[in-house]
Enzyme design. Structure first.
Site, short mmCIF file in Angstrom:
data_model
loop_
_atom_site.label_atom_id
_atom_site.label_comp_id
_atom_site.label_asym_id
_atom_site.label_seq_id
_atom_site.Cartn_x
_atom_site.Cartn_y
_atom_site.Cartn_z
N CYS A 149 3.96 5.77 16.92
CA CYS A 149 4.68 6.58 17.88
C CYS A 149 6.12 6.72 17.39
CB CYS A 149 4.63 5.99 19.28
SG CYS A 149 5.56 4.50 19.50
N ASN A 195 -7.93 4.20 8.70
CA ASN A 195 -7.33 3.05 9.40
C ASN A 195 -7.43 3.17 10.91
OD1 ASN A 195 -5.43 5.15 8.30
ND2 ASN A 195 -4.12 4.29 9.89
N GLN A 241 -7.63 -0.04 3.64
CA GLN A 241 -8.47 -0.59 4.71
C GLN A 241 -9.86 -1.00 4.21
OE1 GLN A 241 -7.72 -1.29 7.93
NE2 GLN A 241 -5.62 -0.53 7.81
N THR A 249 11.39 -6.66 -10.66
CA THR A 249 10.95 -8.02 -10.97
C THR A 249 9.71 -8.36 -10.17
OG1 THR A 249 13.23 -8.66 -11.42
CG2 THR A 249 11.67 -10.45 -10.96
N GLY A 300 0.81 -1.21 0.00
CA GLY A 300 0.00 0.00 0.00
C GLY A 300 0.85 1.27 0.00
N THR A 301 1.94 1.25 0.74
CA THR A 301 2.77 2.45 0.83
C THR A 301 3.33 2.82 -0.54
OG1 THR A 301 3.36 1.89 3.10
CG2 THR A 301 4.82 3.43 1.96
N1 PLP Z 1 -2.83 3.01 3.85
C1 PLP Z 1 -3.57 2.63 4.90
C2 PLP Z 1 -4.91 3.24 5.11
C3 PLP Z 1 -3.09 1.66 5.79
O1 PLP Z 1 -3.83 1.29 6.84
C4 PLP Z 1 -1.81 1.10 5.54
C5 PLP Z 1 -1.22 0.11 6.49
O2 PLP Z 1 -1.31 0.27 7.69
C6 PLP Z 1 -1.10 1.51 4.42
C7 PLP Z 1 -1.63 2.47 3.59
C8 PLP Z 1 0.25 0.93 4.09
O3 PLP Z 1 0.12 -0.31 3.47
P1 PLP Z 1 1.36 -1.34 3.44
O4 PLP Z 1 1.55 -1.82 4.84
O5 PLP Z 1 0.93 -2.42 2.49
O6 PLP Z 1 2.55 -0.58 2.92
#
Ligand code: PLP
Length: 406
Positions: A336, A157, A185, A243, A69-70
Site C-alpha cells: 500500500c 507472491n 517465491q 564487498t 531478490g530486488t
Molecule cells: N520477487 C518476489 C516474487 C518477491 O516475493 C520478493 C519479496 O517479497 C522479491 C522479489 C524481493 O526480494 P527481496 O526482499 O530479497 O529484495
C-alpha cells in the site's frame, strides 16, 4: 505467541542458517583480500557458492551474489535489456507478465520511461497464469527481432500461482531470446532447477527460504552477457560490484541446503496445512473466495504455502488489523502507498474489479507452521471477519478503531 501466517513476506531464519551466520560473523576478512583472513573468507564464499549452485541446479560459476531478490531482478532485467540492445538496437521490447513483483514490474516501467524500452504486458487468466498464446503472438506477429528479453516469474507472491516457465522458455528459445524468471517465491518451495529450466537468468533471495535478509543471488548462464547496473570492484563476474557479505552468504547457503534436502516431505506437510486453511476458511466464512489455482483441481499449480482469498464487503487492511489484534499475522498480499490501500495489480490483471480486489487477504505458511496455527487462525477468523465487514469499505484504520472499542 502470535500465529505467523506471513511466510511469503519473510520466513524465520532456520537453525542451520542461524548457526552459520553467527559462526561466520565472528570471523573477519574480506574475501577479496589476499592474506590468510581474506583467503578463509573466500573459502567460505566459494563453498557457499557451490552449495547454492547444487540447491538451484546450477554451476557454481553461474551464481552471482546480490543483496537480495530486488537487486537480482534489477540486474537481470536492466542488464539483459542494455546488453541485448547494445548488440542490436532494434531490440527494445520487453515481454513481461502482468503479475510480476514490483522489483520486476517497476524496473521494466523505469526502462520504458528512461531508456526507450517498450513494455509489452502479457495478460493472465483468472487464476493468474500467463497467456502462452499472447506470448506466441508477440513473438511471431509482433516481431521477435525487436525483443530484448522475456521476464516471467516462477511463482506469484500474492496468489501463489506457479507459472508455465518451461513453456515460456521453449517459445522464446525458438527465437534465441533470453528469459529471466523471478524465482524468489518458488525456490525452496517447489523443485527449481536452473540448468533444466533453460533460463538465461533467475533471481533467488535468502530471507524467503530461512536465510537472512539482505542476501540473494542471480543465477546467470555462463554464456549470457549482462551490462552491470552498479559499478565498482567487479567482485562478482564483473557484473556485480560490492564487498561480499561472507556471513550472509554462508547463512544463505546453509538455508538453501537445509530447505532443498527436505523439500519433498516439507512441501507435502505445508500443502496439507494450506489445504486445512482453505477448508477452514470455507467452513467459517463461506462467502470468502479462494483466488489463484484450486489445489484440489491442479495440485502443482499453486505454491504449497499459499492461501489467498477475497472477502466480499471487507477492506483487506481492516481484516489484517483485526486479525492482528486477535494474534494472527497475515497480509493483504500487496503493497500500500502511504497507508492508502490500493487494489492489487495482480488481482486486477486476473479480472477482479477494484472493490472485490480490495478485500484480499493472503495467509502464507512455512517451516515453523503447525496444525495448531491453522486451528487458532480458523477460530479467530469469524469474529475478525464480522467486524471487518461491519467497518465495510468506508475506510480502514479509523473506522476499525471505532469498531474495536464497541
Ligand atoms: N520477487 C518476489 C516474487 C518477491 O516475493 C520478493 C519479496 O517479497 C522479491 C522479489 C524481493 O526480494 P527481496 O526482499 O530479497 O529484495
Amino acid at each position: 505467541m502470535p500465529v505467523y501466517l506471513d511466510h511469503a513476506a519473510t520466513t524465520p531464519i532456520s537453525a542451520p542458517a542461524l548457526a552459520a551466520l553467527t559462526s561466520a560473523l565472528g570471523r573477519s576478512g574480506n574475501p577479496s583480500s589476499l592474506h590468510g583472513a581474506g583467503r578463509r573468507a573466500r573459502a567460505t564464499v566459494e563453498q557457499s557458492r557451490e552449495t547454492i549452485a547444487r540447491a538451484a541446479g546450477a554451476h557454481p560459476t553461474e551464481v552471482v551474489f546480490t543483496s537480495g531478490g530486488t537487486e537480482a531482478d534489477n540486474l537481470a532485467v536492466k542488464g539483459l535489456f542494455w546488453a541485448r540492445r547494445a548488440a542490436d538496437p532494434r531490440r527494445t521490447r520487453i515481454l513481461v507478465s502482468t503479475v510480476e513483483h514490483a522489483a520486476v514490474q517497476d524496473t521494466v516501467e523505469w526502462l520504458a520511461h528512461h531508456e526507450g524500452a517498450e513494455a509489452v504486458w502479457l495478460p493472465v487468466d483468472e487464476t493468474g497464469t500467463v497467456s502462452l498464446d499472447a506470448l506466441s503472438r508477440e513473438l511471431d506477429d509482433g516481431g521477435a527481432d525487436s525483443v530484448a528479453l522475456v521476464t516471467c516469474m516462477w511463482a506469484n507472491n500474492e496468489v501463489g500461482t506457479v507459472e508455465p516457465v518451461a513453456e515460456v522458455v521453449a517459445l522464446a528459445a525458438a527465437h534465441g531470446i533470453p528469459v529471466h524468471s523471478d524465482a524468489v517465491q518458488a525456490f525452496g518451495s517447489v523443485p527449481v532447477n536452473f540448468k533444466d529450466s533453460g533460463l538465461a537468468a533467475m533471481s533467488v533471495s535468502g530471507h524467503k527460504i530461512g536465510g537472512p535478509v539482505g542476501v540473494g543471488a542471480l543465477l546467470l548462464g555462463r554464456d549470457v552477457t549482462l551490462t552491470p547496473v552498479q559499478h565498482g570492484g567487479g567482485q562478482e563476474r564483473k557484473v556485480r560490484s560490492g564487498t561480499l557479505d561472507t556471513a550472509g552468504i554462508a547463512a544463505f547457503a546453509a538455508a538453501a541446503a537445509d530447505v532443498t534436502a527436505n523439500l519433498a516431505a516439507e512441501s507435502r506437510r505445508i500443502a496439507g496445512l494450506r489445504d486445512a486453511v482453505i477448508a477452514g476458511v470455507g467452513r467459517v466464512v463461506p462467502e470468502a473466495v479462494l483466488r489463484g489455482v484450486d489445489p484440489a483441481v491442479n495440485p502443482g499449480g499453486r505454491l504449497p504455502g499459499n492461501a489467498h482469498f477475497t472477502f466480499p464487503g471487507c477492506e483487506g487492511d481492516s481484516l489484517l488489523f483485526l486479525l492482528d489484534m486477535a494474534g494472527i499475522e497475515s497480509s493483504t498480499g500487496s503493497a500500500c502507498t502511504a497507508g492508502v490501500p490500493r487494489p492489487s495489480h495482480v488481482l486486477l490483471a486476473m479480472g477482479l474489479d477494484e472493490e472485490t480486489a480490495r478485500g484480499a487477504q493472503r495467509f502464507s505458511l512455512g517451516h515453523t507452521s503447525s496444525q495448531a496455527d491453522v486451528d487458532a487462525f480458523v477460530a479467530a477468523l469469524p469474529q475478525a471477519h464480522a467486524r471487518a465487514k461491519q467497518a465495510g469499505m468506508a475506510g480502514h484504520v479509523s473506522s476499525i478503531q471505532t469498531a474495536s472499542t464497541r
